[in-house]
Design a protein around this motif. Structure first.
Motif, mmCIF file in Angstrom:
data_model
loop_
_atom_site.group_PDB
_atom_site.id
_atom_site.type_symbol
_atom_site.label_atom_id
_atom_site.label_comp_id
_atom_site.label_asym_id
_atom_site.label_seq_id
_atom_site.Cartn_x
_atom_site.Cartn_y
_atom_site.Cartn_z
ATOM 1 N N GLU A 52 0.783 -1.135 0.192
ATOM 2 C CA GLU A 52 0.118 0.285 -0.283
ATOM 3 C C GLU A 52 1.033 1.002 0.206
ATOM 4 O O GLU A 52 0.830 2.281 -0.801
ATOM 5 N N PHE A 53 2.134 1.515 1.207
ATOM 6 C CA PHE A 53 2.740 2.287 0.914
ATOM 7 C C PHE A 53 3.401 2.506 -0.818
ATOM 8 O O PHE A 53 3.550 3.604 -0.769
ATOM 9 N N LEU A 54 3.573 1.050 -1.366
ATOM 10 C CA LEU A 54 4.432 1.412 -2.368
ATOM 11 C C LEU A 54 3.679 2.418 -3.746
ATOM 12 O O LEU A 54 4.160 2.347 -4.151
ATOM 13 N N GLU A 55 2.051 1.908 -3.401
ATOM 14 C CA GLU A 55 1.198 2.390 -4.437
ATOM 15 C C GLU A 55 1.403 3.900 -4.456
ATOM 16 O O GLU A 55 1.086 4.438 -4.611
ATOM 17 N N GLN A 56 0.690 4.402 -3.347
ATOM 18 C CA GLN A 56 0.609 5.718 -2.173
ATOM 19 C C GLN A 56 2.518 6.435 -3.321
ATOM 20 O O GLN A 56 2.592 7.648 -3.675
ATOM 21 N N ALA A 57 3.206 5.854 -3.006
ATOM 22 C CA ALA A 57 5.135 6.559 -3.059
ATOM 23 C C ALA A 57 4.519 6.400 -4.641
ATOM 24 O O ALA A 57 5.301 7.468 -5.433
ATOM 25 N N GLU A 58 4.014 5.574 -5.396
ATOM 26 C CA GLU A 58 3.732 5.696 -7.533
ATOM 27 C C GLU A 58 3.131 6.586 -7.338
ATOM 28 O O GLU A 58 3.480 7.390 -7.988
ATOM 29 N N SER A 68 7.382 13.679 -1.216
ATOM 30 C CA SER A 68 6.265 12.375 0.104
ATOM 31 C C SER A 68 6.405 10.724 -0.645
ATOM 32 O O SER A 68 6.440 10.022 0.062
ATOM 33 N N ALA A 69 6.717 10.897 -2.156
ATOM 34 C CA ALA A 69 7.423 9.894 -2.784
ATOM 35 C C ALA A 69 7.969 9.076 -1.971
ATOM 36 O O ALA A 69 8.467 7.255 -1.027
ATOM 37 N N LEU A 73 7.887 5.366 0.437
ATOM 38 C CA LEU A 73 9.364 4.634 0.540
ATOM 39 C C LEU A 73 10.290 3.799 1.543
ATOM 40 O O LEU A 73 9.800 2.361 1.890
ATOM 41 N N SER A 74 9.590 4.383 2.562
ATOM 42 C CA SER A 74 10.605 4.608 4.062
ATOM 43 C C SER A 74 9.981 3.739 4.380
ATOM 44 O O SER A 74 10.335 2.901 5.139
ATOM 45 N N LYS A 75 8.615 4.436 4.888
ATOM 46 C CA LYS A 75 7.454 3.302 5.014
ATOM 47 C C LYS A 75 7.483 1.561 5.048
ATOM 48 O O LYS A 75 7.426 0.780 5.873
ATOM 49 N N ALA A 76 7.299 1.514 3.552
ATOM 50 C CA ALA A 76 7.636 0.534 2.838
ATOM 51 C C ALA A 76 8.480 -0.763 3.101
ATOM 52 O O ALA A 76 8.752 -1.931 3.550
ATOM 53 N N SER A 97 16.431 5.390 -2.865
ATOM 54 C CA SER A 97 18.034 5.906 -3.717
ATOM 55 C C SER A 97 18.070 6.524 -4.742
ATOM 56 O O SER A 97 18.292 7.125 -5.359
ATOM 57 N N ASN A 98 16.662 5.737 -5.750
ATOM 58 C CA ASN A 98 16.952 6.641 -7.170
ATOM 59 C C ASN A 98 15.837 7.685 -6.958
ATOM 60 O O ASN A 98 16.122 8.782 -7.390
ATOM 61 N N LEU A 99 14.610 8.102 -6.079
ATOM 62 C CA LEU A 99 14.374 8.872 -5.525
ATOM 63 C C LEU A 99 15.043 10.667 -5.123
ATOM 64 O O LEU A 99 15.643 11.445 -5.502
#
Length: 229
Positions: A52-58, A68-69, A73-76, A97-99
């Motif tokens: 769910e965190f990944l989907e929000q990050a996307e 925010s992304a 991702l940190s939470k995920a 790290s890409n972000l």
């Protein structure tokens, strides 16, 4: 060069001592390889709350809200780690790290890979994961214009790719080295490596790197003309 030597020595001691077998083996620049190592295959975990965190990050990333992304991702990553889904944990950290590269926070991107990703994959005994980490460090240092470090890690990626018989990863390491040599204005050496990447691609019957090779050739031609002019 002394700093690079210290870096290499520290990495060899801290992360590679327990690897399986000897590992002798930017905003991303437009002429850099785009990392086709499939991190998803590093594990077969089932879907967890972290997704769910990944989907929000996307969603945040799609709209350019990279801060925010990164938080999502940190939470995920934390959720994957707590649930001992270490392959997904490592892959998510690389995305994080890409972000930070996109945010031009190269120091944070570097520390995530050096202190978390490499340690994680070394503990897992995943040489494919280690190879992905080397490639990511090559990308980070290229974006940060730390060319000796970038060259070293792309080279390590290539050596490990040969040990693992991963032809695609090896081609990508060569293309990463091309990017470094272009930045160093070593155009003749870059062309030789491009020729090698093109031959390797033909040998494994893939066309996925053709456009990247063409763009690099055009870039070299452009810079060579400017230099002569």
């Amino acid at each position: 060069m002394k700093k690079l030597g210290l870096l290499i020595s520290a990495l060899a001691t801290a992360f590679l001592a327990n690897a399986q077998g000897p590992i002798v083996s930017g905003t991303s620049p437009s002429n850099a390889p785009q990392f086709s190592i499939n991190l998803a295959v590093l594990g077969s975990e089932t879907r967890s709350a972290a997704d769910e965190f990944l989907e929000q990050a996307e969603r945040y990333e799609k709209f350019g809200d990279f801060d925010s992304a990164a938080a999502m991702l940190s939470k995920a990553a934390n959720d994957y780690q707590q649930n001992k889904k270490f392959a997904s944990y490592g892959a998510t950290l690389i995305r994080l790290s890409n972000l930070y590269i996109l945010l031009a926070n190269y120091s944070e991107a570097e520390q995530i890979v050096l202190k978390q990703v490499l340690r994680n994959y070394t503990k897992m005994g995943s040489r494919t994961g280690q190879m992905a980490a080397y490639q990511q460090l090559g990308k980070i240092y290229l974006a940060a214009n730390k060319l000796p470090q970038s060259l070293w890690f792309y080279t390590q990626q290539g050596i490990l790719a040969q040990q693992l018989n991963d032809n695609n990863a090896y081609i990508e390491s060569v293309l990463g080295i091309v990017s470094v040599k272009i930045k160093k204005k070593d155009y003749q050496l870059a062309v030789k490596d491009l020729n090698r990447a093109e031959l390797l691609s033909k040998n494994i019957n893939t066309i996925q790197y053709n456009q990247l090779i063409k763009r690099n050739r055009a870039l070299i031609a452009e810079k060579t003309v400017v230099k002569k002019g």
